[in-house]
Design a protein around this motif. Sequence first.
Motif, PDB file in Angstrom:
ATOM      1  N   THR A 103       0.972  -1.334  -0.092  1.00 27.46           N
ATOM      2  CA  THR A 103       0.042   0.036  -0.185  1.00 27.46           C
ATOM      3  C   THR A 103       0.879   1.162  -0.165  1.00 27.46           C
ATOM      4  OG1 THR A 103      -1.688  -1.112   1.260  1.00 27.46           O
ATOM      5  CG2 THR A 103      -1.628   1.359   1.259  1.00 27.46           C
ATOM      6  N   PHE A 104       2.002   1.412   0.711  1.00 30.21           N
ATOM      7  CA  PHE A 104       2.672   2.650   1.010  1.00 30.21           C
ATOM      8  C   PHE A 104       3.927   2.537   0.331  1.00 30.21           C
ATOM      9  CE2 PHE A 104      -0.256   2.330   4.838  1.00 30.21           C
ATOM     10  CZ  PHE A 104      -0.848   3.403   4.615  1.00 30.21           C
ATOM     11  N   PHE A 105       4.209   1.281  -0.372  1.00 31.28           N
ATOM     12  CA  PHE A 105       5.687   1.382  -1.140  1.00 31.28           C
ATOM     13  C   PHE A 105       5.177   1.108  -2.641  1.00 31.28           C
ATOM     14  CE2 PHE A 105       7.111   1.030   3.207  1.00 31.28           C
ATOM     15  CZ  PHE A 105       8.133   2.083   3.182  1.00 31.28           C
ATOM     16  N   GLY A 106       4.140   0.893  -2.783  1.00 30.48           N
ATOM     17  CA  GLY A 106       3.778   0.356  -4.398  1.00 30.48           C
ATOM     18  C   GLY A 106       3.962   1.596  -5.310  1.00 30.48           C
ATOM     19  N   PHE A 107       3.932   2.668  -4.817  1.00 30.58           N
ATOM     20  CA  PHE A 107       4.602   3.681  -5.753  1.00 30.58           C
ATOM     21  C   PHE A 107       5.732   3.963  -6.532  1.00 30.58           C
ATOM     22  CE2 PHE A 107       6.441   5.063  -1.791  1.00 30.58           C
ATOM     23  CZ  PHE A 107       7.894   5.663  -2.386  1.00 30.58           C
ATOM     24  N   ILE A 108       6.835   2.847  -5.666  1.00 28.52           N
ATOM     25  CA  ILE A 108       7.770   2.499  -6.517  1.00 28.52           C
ATOM     26  C   ILE A 108       7.652   1.572  -7.701  1.00 28.52           C
ATOM     27  CG2 ILE A 108      10.344   1.577  -6.414  1.00 28.52           C
ATOM     28  CD1 ILE A 108       9.755   2.049  -3.192  1.00 28.52           C
ATOM     29  N   ILE A 109       6.969   0.626  -7.763  1.00 30.80           N
ATOM     30  CA  ILE A 109       6.444  -0.228  -8.742  1.00 30.80           C
ATOM     31  C   ILE A 109       5.861   0.466 -10.075  1.00 30.80           C
ATOM     32  CG2 ILE A 109       5.288  -2.272  -9.624  1.00 30.80           C
ATOM     33  CD1 ILE A 109       7.661  -2.793  -7.787  1.00 30.80           C
ATOM     34  N   TYR A 110       5.023   1.277  -9.539  1.00 32.20           N
ATOM     35  CA  TYR A 110       4.267   2.358 -10.627  1.00 32.20           C
ATOM     36  C   TYR A 110       5.099   3.252 -11.270  1.00 32.20           C
ATOM     37  CZ  TYR A 110       2.148   6.710 -11.464  1.00 32.20           C
ATOM     38  OH  TYR A 110       1.721   8.099 -12.480  1.00 32.20           O
ATOM     39  N   ASP A 111       6.331   3.856 -10.651  1.00 39.92           N
ATOM     40  CA  ASP A 111       7.071   4.616 -11.100  1.00 39.92           C
ATOM     41  C   ASP A 111       8.060   4.113 -12.237  1.00 39.92           C
ATOM     42  OD1 ASP A 111       7.923   7.331 -11.357  1.00 39.92           O
ATOM     43  OD2 ASP A 111       9.760   6.859 -10.584  1.00 39.92           O
ATOM     44  N   ILE A 113       7.333   1.322 -13.762  1.00 39.12           N
ATOM     45  CA  ILE A 113       6.444   0.870 -14.874  1.00 39.12           C
ATOM     46  C   ILE A 113       6.381   1.989 -15.871  1.00 39.12           C
ATOM     47  CG2 ILE A 113       4.212   0.225 -15.824  1.00 39.12           C
ATOM     48  CD1 ILE A 113       4.025  -1.625 -13.062  1.00 39.12           C
ATOM     49  N   MET A 114       5.863   3.252 -15.295  1.00 41.39           N
ATOM     50  CA  MET A 114       5.805   4.326 -16.076  1.00 41.39           C
ATOM     51  C   MET A 114       7.048   4.847 -16.669  1.00 41.39           C
ATOM     52  SD  MET A 114       2.624   5.165 -16.397  1.00 41.39           S
ATOM     53  CE  MET A 114       1.329   4.166 -15.889  1.00 41.39           C
ATOM     54  N   LYS A 115       8.315   4.526 -16.024  1.00 38.09           N
ATOM     55  CA  LYS A 115       9.696   4.782 -16.666  1.00 38.09           C
ATOM     56  C   LYS A 115       9.910   4.105 -17.852  1.00 38.09           C
ATOM     57  CE  LYS A 115      11.690   7.881 -13.044  1.00 38.09           C
ATOM     58  NZ  LYS A 115      12.882   7.660 -12.087  1.00 38.09           N
ATOM     59  N   ALA A 116       9.840   2.711 -17.453  1.00 36.03           N
ATOM     60  CA  ALA A 116      10.461   1.913 -18.558  1.00 36.03           C
ATOM     61  C   ALA A 116       9.435   1.412 -19.663  1.00 36.03           C
ATOM     62  CB  ALA A 116      10.556   0.348 -17.702  1.00 36.03           C
ATOM     63  N   LEU A 117       8.138   1.442 -19.359  1.00 40.13           N
ATOM     64  CA  LEU A 117       7.184   0.959 -20.328  1.00 40.13           C
ATOM     65  C   LEU A 117       6.052   2.271 -20.567  1.00 40.13           C
ATOM     66  CD1 LEU A 117       6.091  -1.218 -21.978  1.00 40.13           C
ATOM     67  CD2 LEU A 117       4.427  -1.739 -19.988  1.00 40.13           C
ATOM     68  N   GLY A 118       6.031   3.082 -19.860  1.00 46.73           N
ATOM     69  CA  GLY A 118       4.999   4.094 -20.205  1.00 46.73           C
ATOM     70  C   GLY A 118       5.576   5.160 -21.357  1.00 46.73           C
ATOM     71  N   ALA A 125       1.202   0.278 -20.226  1.00 45.36           N
ATOM     72  CA  ALA A 125       1.619   0.557 -18.802  1.00 45.36           C
ATOM     73  C   ALA A 125       0.623   0.798 -17.989  1.00 45.36           C
ATOM     74  CB  ALA A 125       2.470   1.820 -18.879  1.00 45.36           C
ATOM     75  N   VAL A 126      -0.644   1.233 -18.627  1.00 49.25           N
ATOM     76  CA  VAL A 126      -1.729   1.416 -17.710  1.00 49.25           C
ATOM     77  C   VAL A 126      -2.388  -0.008 -17.524  1.00 49.25           C
ATOM     78  CG1 VAL A 126      -4.193   2.515 -17.682  1.00 49.25           C
ATOM     79  CG2 VAL A 126      -2.201   3.640 -18.499  1.00 49.25           C
ATOM     80  N   VAL A 127      -2.665  -0.832 -18.558  1.00 49.90           N
ATOM     81  CA  VAL A 127      -3.377  -2.012 -18.378  1.00 49.90           C
ATOM     82  C   VAL A 127      -2.380  -2.822 -17.409  1.00 49.90           C
ATOM     83  CG1 VAL A 127      -3.651  -4.186 -19.505  1.00 49.90           C
ATOM     84  CG2 VAL A 127      -4.190  -2.129 -20.604  1.00 49.90           C
ATOM     85  N   LEU A 128      -1.195  -2.771 -17.545  1.00 47.82           N
ATOM     86  CA  LEU A 128      -0.159  -3.527 -16.393  1.00 47.82           C
ATOM     87  C   LEU A 128      -0.571  -3.147 -15.036  1.00 47.82           C
ATOM     88  CD1 LEU A 128       1.994  -5.544 -15.819  1.00 47.82           C
ATOM     89  CD2 LEU A 128       3.568  -4.053 -16.172  1.00 47.82           C
ATOM     90  N   CYS A 129      -0.552  -1.858 -14.800  1.00 47.79           N
ATOM     91  CA  CYS A 129      -0.875  -1.325 -13.599  1.00 47.79           C
ATOM     92  C   CYS A 129      -2.177  -1.702 -13.034  1.00 47.79           C
ATOM     93  CB  CYS A 129      -0.749   0.230 -13.403  1.00 47.79           C
ATOM     94  SG  CYS A 129       1.012   0.630 -13.478  1.00 47.79           S
ATOM     95  N   PHE A 130      -3.102  -1.754 -13.836  1.00 46.39           N
ATOM     96  CA  PHE A 130      -4.454  -2.083 -13.358  1.00 46.39           C
ATOM     97  C   PHE A 130      -4.411  -3.343 -13.253  1.00 46.39           C
ATOM     98  CE2 PHE A 130      -8.810  -4.070 -14.375  1.00 46.39           C
ATOM     99  CZ  PHE A 130      -9.450  -3.246 -13.751  1.00 46.39           C
TER     100      PHE A 130
END
Length: 253
Positions: A103-111, A113-118, A125-130
Amino acid sequence: MQTTDILQSIFRWFHVVAGVLWIGLLYYFNFVNGAFAATMDGETKKKVVPQLMPRALFWFRWGAAWTWFTGILLAMLVFYHGGTLFEGSVNWQVPTFAMIAVTFFGFIIYDIIMKALGTKNLKAAVVLCFLLLAGVLYLMGHWAGWSYRGYTIHIGALLGTIMAFNVWFRIWPSQKQIITAVRDGQAPDPKVVALAGLRSRQNTYMSVPLIWTMINAHTTWASTWWWSLLIVIVFGWIGTYHLLKKATKVPGF
């Protein structure tokens, strides 16, 4: 009257006021200012942007910080201390600590994904995050044994933490560069402009289901339909997409 009840009321009050300040400015930036800024010429931007944006971004980023901080305090009082987190018996085991960490460190994975794939394929990237979000939701309820209220508010906390991270570490640093360039009569770096705009729009998309989680963490009517939260997220994103399209067509006088 218990002390925790008084503290909950105070923290909830601060949480809502700070949230209104934060999300209100987020919507101003995306539904109003973005379309307006596109109509300004270079000289007008040079006069307006250095005076307007630092003021707006001050309240924007501190609204985000205080919303997140008071949200943590409320989670500790209501869900951790109060035991509302669990379905049935209290279960402070590895799954619970793991899901709180997500919950509180998931932003690292999001970031990542957005840097590498987004930057290459934003839709992927959005589908993967969803899909990852759906997996987290399932694990909160079926692995950690959290209640409907517990996993609903923690999905909101996950989205809110990502949004606060975007504000402080992606949008604000980018905007400082943009404002400085405009003030000095230079063209801002297109990559920096794109990053600030993308993360701000993504925050707008996340804010709509986030508000749902804040409201529905106080109910239990959908407790047997854990997947309904995913439907809310999808419809929230669709609605936000149409609002952003409408924002570009609202005329001035």
